[in-house]
Design a protein around this motif. Structure first.
Motif, PDB file in Angstrom:
ATOM      1  N   UNK A 212       0.835  -1.205   0.000  1.00  0.00           N
ATOM      2  CA  UNK A 212       0.000   0.000   0.000  1.00  0.00           C
ATOM      3  C   UNK A 212       0.869   1.254   0.000  1.00  0.00           C
ATOM      4  N   UNK A 213       2.097   1.128   0.550  1.00  0.00           N
ATOM      5  CA  UNK A 213       2.994   2.286   0.610  1.00  0.00           C
ATOM      6  C   UNK A 213       3.479   2.700  -0.770  1.00  0.00           C
ATOM      7  N   UNK A 215       2.162   3.596  -3.193  1.00  0.00           N
ATOM      8  CA  UNK A 215       1.453   4.727  -3.782  1.00  0.00           C
ATOM      9  C   UNK A 215       2.330   5.982  -3.818  1.00  0.00           C
ATOM     10  N   UNK A 223      -4.272   2.118  -4.049  1.00  0.00           N
ATOM     11  CA  UNK A 223      -4.453   3.346  -3.271  1.00  0.00           C
ATOM     12  C   UNK A 223      -4.401   4.588  -4.151  1.00  0.00           C
ATOM     13  N   UNK A 235     -18.806  12.985  -0.466  1.00  0.00           N
ATOM     14  CA  UNK A 235     -18.198  12.611   0.801  1.00  0.00           C
ATOM     15  C   UNK A 235     -18.741  11.318   1.406  1.00  0.00           C
ATOM     16  N   UNK A 236     -20.043  11.057   1.200  1.00  0.00           N
ATOM     17  CA  UNK A 236     -20.645   9.873   1.826  1.00  0.00           C
ATOM     18  C   UNK A 236     -20.079   8.578   1.244  1.00  0.00           C
ATOM     19  N   UNK A 238     -17.172   7.885   0.223  1.00  0.00           N
ATOM     20  CA  UNK A 238     -15.795   7.584   0.616  1.00  0.00           C
ATOM     21  C   UNK A 238     -15.728   6.385   1.552  1.00  0.00           C
ATOM     22  N   UNK A 239     -16.655   6.353   2.544  1.00  0.00           N
ATOM     23  CA  UNK A 239     -16.667   5.263   3.523  1.00  0.00           C
ATOM     24  C   UNK A 239     -16.808   3.916   2.823  1.00  0.00           C
ATOM     25  N   UNK A 242     -13.574   2.893   1.058  1.00  0.00           N
ATOM     26  CA  UNK A 242     -12.526   2.441   1.979  1.00  0.00           C
ATOM     27  C   UNK A 242     -12.822   1.043   2.508  1.00  0.00           C
ATOM     28  N   UNK A 243     -14.102   0.798   2.860  1.00  0.00           N
ATOM     29  CA  UNK A 243     -14.463  -0.529   3.371  1.00  0.00           C
ATOM     30  C   UNK A 243     -14.166  -1.601   2.330  1.00  0.00           C
ATOM     31  N   UNK A 245     -11.846  -1.554  -0.061  1.00  0.00           N
ATOM     32  CA  UNK A 245     -10.397  -1.795  -0.196  1.00  0.00           C
ATOM     33  C   UNK A 245      -9.873  -2.558   1.014  1.00  0.00           C
ATOM     34  N   UNK A 246     -10.349  -2.197   2.220  1.00  0.00           N
ATOM     35  CA  UNK A 246      -9.935  -2.924   3.429  1.00  0.00           C
ATOM     36  C   UNK A 246     -10.299  -4.402   3.279  1.00  0.00           C
ATOM     37  N   UNK A 249      -7.880  -6.398   1.018  1.00  0.00           N
ATOM     38  CA  UNK A 249      -6.631  -6.790   1.674  1.00  0.00           C
ATOM     39  C   UNK A 249      -6.854  -7.966   2.618  1.00  0.00           C
ATOM     40  N   UNK A 250      -7.961  -7.907   3.396  1.00  0.00           N
ATOM     41  CA  UNK A 250      -8.243  -9.011   4.317  1.00  0.00           C
ATOM     42  C   UNK A 250      -8.463 -10.303   3.541  1.00  0.00           C
TER      43      UNK A 250
END
Lengths: 272, 238
Positions: A212-213, A215, A223, A235-236, A238-239, A242-243, A245-246, A249-250
């Motif tokens: 991830x670094x 980037x 990223x 803005x809404x 975005x959450x 992110x969820x 992408x998380x 990775x998991x």
């Protein structure tokens, strides 16, 4: 209650985890019904881009696939470098052992991000060696920058595995007339390799997370693409991005961790 | 030497930046390390209770934070907490501003990340405790609490120390990633300085050296602590 008492402790634990997963699924459903579906459809529309770097999903030019390619390339380089460094730190000849120990500790004690930045600025854009030009595009720099700390990690794994072989085996092999190289090849390495596998896998999992670094080198990894996308979204949403992408990775790293732990348990029993 | 130009280091403004950066890095590392150790202890203690639903929750927490990049966790905290309603109205300007600063977001996500790693380390420390010691304590008539406080905790602490050293150095190194969410720590000021002076190579070498020295001090101190606390004839104490 009867069903509960029939389950073992681990069974009950697994049931709770399944319940949580079910709860998350229900929450997603409820949220989608309450207006979140518009957000989720935005994520879904962008998913091929996040996964492969191209809007239609093919060809692979970046995204999460690039993180995986980067981690595999880095791990290959780190395995070679780490093996050399690990064996060098075990050398009995001081002028080889001491500098390699210093180098290993230097690499282990410096932050991944700083090493990556350093590689980015230390390496030239291209290098001329004997008339041939070696180019260093950002991807190659990212591979090298991530391979350095991983190599230091892995050399420590090799050191630990080799030192875990009982010293009596060295003495026995010596008394049979084996040379150092032969002892490594025929006696020590076949046993040490088994003990290295879990360490190697753990190093790989750490490396995958650290991709991830990359980037900061400007390559189109997941990223970088996420940041570009978020600039266009409200803005809404975005959450939700992110969820997602998380979760990616998991989904990739957790199975590796599980397999590593299972292998660790299998190797644990053997000693001497 | 080697064509490197360090004349910018004579400028008091840059010295001040570097100093502030180091202080902020140390603050962030100290705060998140303390919180991570606390979370790790609570997590590992929670696991010893053998309550299945608590066990499941702790395992979920550990796996989520261990298998995702800390950088992503920090970005998530920084960009979404304020969207999810964590905002306050600044009384002086009347504007709605995020409740948590970048520093707070970095500290929270680093604490949770370190806490997940520490939970795992403390758990394995408790698990590798020799059964015979517990049996011996029981046969000497120690009660549950006395056994934990006088026998299990002191031994588990010593078994965990090498793992804890790894986690604390890892956490210290990870603080550099907080620069991405504009926390003014060492790495952030490094960027400011080379944007100013264009002495990228020189600044990166210096910053790398500062980090290596700081982390080396930490590992050295932890090694001394390990040696000081080692039981004679047990583990590494000879």
């Amino acid at each position: 209650m009867i069903a509960g008492s029939m389950l073992s402790y681990d069974g009950k634990k697994r049931a709770v985890l399944l319940l949580i997963a079910f709860g998350v699924a229900v929450w997603i459903g409820v949220d989608a019904a309450a207006g979140g579906s518009a957000h989720w459809s935005r994520v879904l529309a962008r998913l091929p881009l996040l996964l492969t770097g191209s809007a239609s999903g093919w060809p692979i030019t970046g995204g999460f696939a690039l993180n995986i390619i980067l981690s595999i390339a880095s791990m290959a380089l780190a395995t070679v470098l780490g093996t050399i460094m690990g064996l060098a730190t075990l050398a009995r000849f001081g002028p080889i052992r001491v500098p390699s120990l210093l180098l290993m500790n230097f690499l282990r004690n410096s932050p991944w991000l700083v090493l990556l930045f350093a590689t980015l600025y230390f390496l030239p854009f291209e290098m001329h060696v004997f008339g041939t030009t070696i180019a260093f595009p950002p991807f190659v720099k990212a591979v090298i920058g991530l391979a350095l700390p991983t190599a230091a990690n892995f050399s420590e794994v090799i050191r630990g595995a080799v030192q875990s072989i009982h010293s009596g085996q060295w003495e026995a092999a010596r008394s049979l007339g084996y040379g150092t190289g032969q002892i490594y090849r025929h006696v020590i390495m076949p046993q040490a390799l088994r003990r290295m596998i879990t360490g190697w896998m753990n190093s790989y999992a750490l490396l995958m997370i650290a991709t991830a670094l990359a980037t900061v080198t400007g390559i189109q990894d997941v990223l970088t693409i996420l940041n570009t996308l978020l600039a266009m979204e409200n803005e809404r949403v975005i959450v939700y991005f992110y969820l997602t992408i998380l979760f990616l990775f998991i989904a990739y790293c957790y199975p590796i961790a599980v397999v590593a732990r299972r292998l660790e348990r299998a190797v644990k029993g053997e000693s001497l | 030497m080697f064509g490197l130009d360090y004349s910018w280091l004579a400028d008091p403004a840059y010295q001040q930046w570097l100093l502030t950066g180091v202080v902020n890095t140390l603050n962030l590392a100290a705060l998140s390390s303390a919180a991570a150790i606390l979370i790790g202890m609570l997590g590992a203690l929670g696991l010893t209770l053998r309550i299945f639903w608590l066990d499941a929750l702790i395992e979920l927490f550990v796996e989520v934070f261990r298998n995702t990049p800390p950088l992503l966790q920090m970005l998530f905290a920084y960009f979404t907490f304020s969207n999810l309603g964590l905002r306050v109205t600044d009384p002086s300007t009347g504007l709605s501003v995020p409740l948590l600063s970048a520093f707070a977001c970095a500290a929270i996500s680093l604490s949770l990340f370190g806490g997940a790693l520490a939970t795992e380390a403390f758990r394995s420390g408790i698990e590798t405790m020799p059964r015979s010691i517990i049996d011996a304590a029981r046969s000497l008539g120690y009660g549950r609490w006395a056994r934990f406080w006088r026998i299990e905790a002191p031994i588990a602490t010593r078994i965990c120390l090498p793992g804890l050293t790894n986690i604390l150095t890892n956490l210290f190194k990870t603080t550099s990633q907080a620069s991405v969410i504009t926390v003014p720590e060492l790495m952030y000021y490094a960027g400011q300085i080379y944007n100013d002076t264009f002495r990228t190579l020189e600044v990166m070498i210096l910053v790398l050296l500062i980090y290596v020295v700081l982390v080396s001090i930490l590992t050295f101190a932890m090694a001394r602590l390990e040696a000081f606390m080692a039981f004679p004839g047990y583990g590494r104490g000879h």
